[in-house]
Motif scaffolding. Structure first.
Motif, PDB file in Angstrom:
ATOM      1  N   ASN A  78     -10.641   4.466   0.203  1.00 34.18           N
ATOM      2  CA  ASN A  78      -9.609   3.436   0.004  1.00 34.18           C
ATOM      3  C   ASN A  78      -9.410   2.606   1.275  1.00 34.18           C
ATOM      4  OD1 ASN A  78      -9.200   4.283  -2.606  1.00 34.18           O
ATOM      5  ND2 ASN A  78      -7.263   5.298  -2.196  1.00 34.18           N
TER       6      ASN A  78
ATOM      7  N   TRP B 206      -1.984   7.085  -0.814  1.00 31.09           N
ATOM      8  CA  TRP B 206      -3.259   6.548  -1.294  1.00 31.09           C
ATOM      9  C   TRP B 206      -4.038   5.797  -0.234  1.00 31.09           C
ATOM     10  CZ3 TRP B 206      -4.441   8.718  -5.623  1.00 31.09           C
ATOM     11  CH2 TRP B 206      -3.431   9.126  -6.479  1.00 31.09           C
ATOM     12  N   HIS B 207      -3.338   5.206   0.730  1.00 32.37           N
ATOM     13  CA  HIS B 207      -4.016   4.379   1.722  1.00 32.37           C
ATOM     14  C   HIS B 207      -3.969   4.969   3.121  1.00 32.37           C
ATOM     15  CE1 HIS B 207      -4.727   1.016  -1.057  1.00 32.37           C
ATOM     16  NE2 HIS B 207      -3.657   1.514  -1.654  1.00 32.37           N
TER      17      HIS B 207
ATOM     18  N   ASP C 246       0.819  -1.212   0.000  1.00 33.60           N
ATOM     19  CA  ASP C 246       0.000   0.000   0.000  1.00 33.60           C
ATOM     20  C   ASP C 246       0.851   1.259   0.000  1.00 33.60           C
ATOM     21  OD1 ASP C 246      -2.285  -1.569   0.109  1.00 33.60           O
ATOM     22  OD2 ASP C 246      -2.430  -1.471   2.298  1.00 33.60           O
TER      23      ASP C 246
ATOM     24  N   ASP D 233     -10.019  -1.299   1.801  1.00 36.44           N
ATOM     25  CA  ASP D 233      -8.964  -2.184   2.298  1.00 36.44           C
ATOM     26  C   ASP D 233      -9.489  -3.056   3.445  1.00 36.44           C
ATOM     27  OD1 ASP D 233      -7.238  -1.020   0.479  1.00 36.44           O
ATOM     28  OD2 ASP D 233      -6.203   0.218   1.979  1.00 36.44           O
TER      29      ASP D 233
END
Length: 141
Positions: free
Chosen positions: A99, A75-76, A71, A103
């Motif tokens: 996101n 973005w995460h 990851d 996840d």
């Protein structure tokens, strides 16, 4: 449920930069793959662990049911390195929130089906990350 929203780049430079982000074969991913492969383990790259679920893992050990995700910190929403976007902050905050929720949903769905999930942050030391993956896979052999 389709959570994708159209991206609205602040300007053409930002748009070009965002389009150049790779979805696979990133530097951290390649570093981990090299080390895992050197340890003699074989895996599928950029594969869907569950056929009916549109989620792609970076390394997949299908027979042993191990899915590895590398990851990105931005973005995460890495708790250590994530930074808030200066431009279009509301959009990006929501993007990261979605996101992270996806996840968690992916982890839960895979676990329900008997998969083990290994999540690695892009900033992690590749040797340490690969060692975690190798240990997880070898524990199931």
């Amino acid at each position: 449920m389709d959570t994708r929203r159209p991206t609205r780049a602040a300007n053409e430079g930002t748009r070009k930069s965002m389009r150049s982000n790779k979805g696979r074969d990133t530097r951290p991913e390649l570093a981990i793959r090299r080390r895992v492969h050197a340890a003699g383990l074989r895996y599928r790259v950029c594969a869907r662990p569950l056929p009916g679920l549109r989620r792609t893992a970076d390394l997949v050990f299908t027979r042993l049911k191990v899915a590895v995700f590398v990851d990105g910190c931005f973005w995460h929403g890495c708790p250590r390195h994530h930074t808030k976007a200066a431009t279009n902050a509301g959009y990006w905050a929501e993007k990261v929130r979605v996101n992270r929720a996806r996840d968690a949903d992916t982890n839960a769905r895979l676990s329900e089906q008997g998969w083990r999930v290994v999540r690695v942050w892009e900033h992690e030391d590749p040797d340490a990350a690969a060692a975690r993956v190798i240990a997880e896979v070898r524990a199931l052999r």
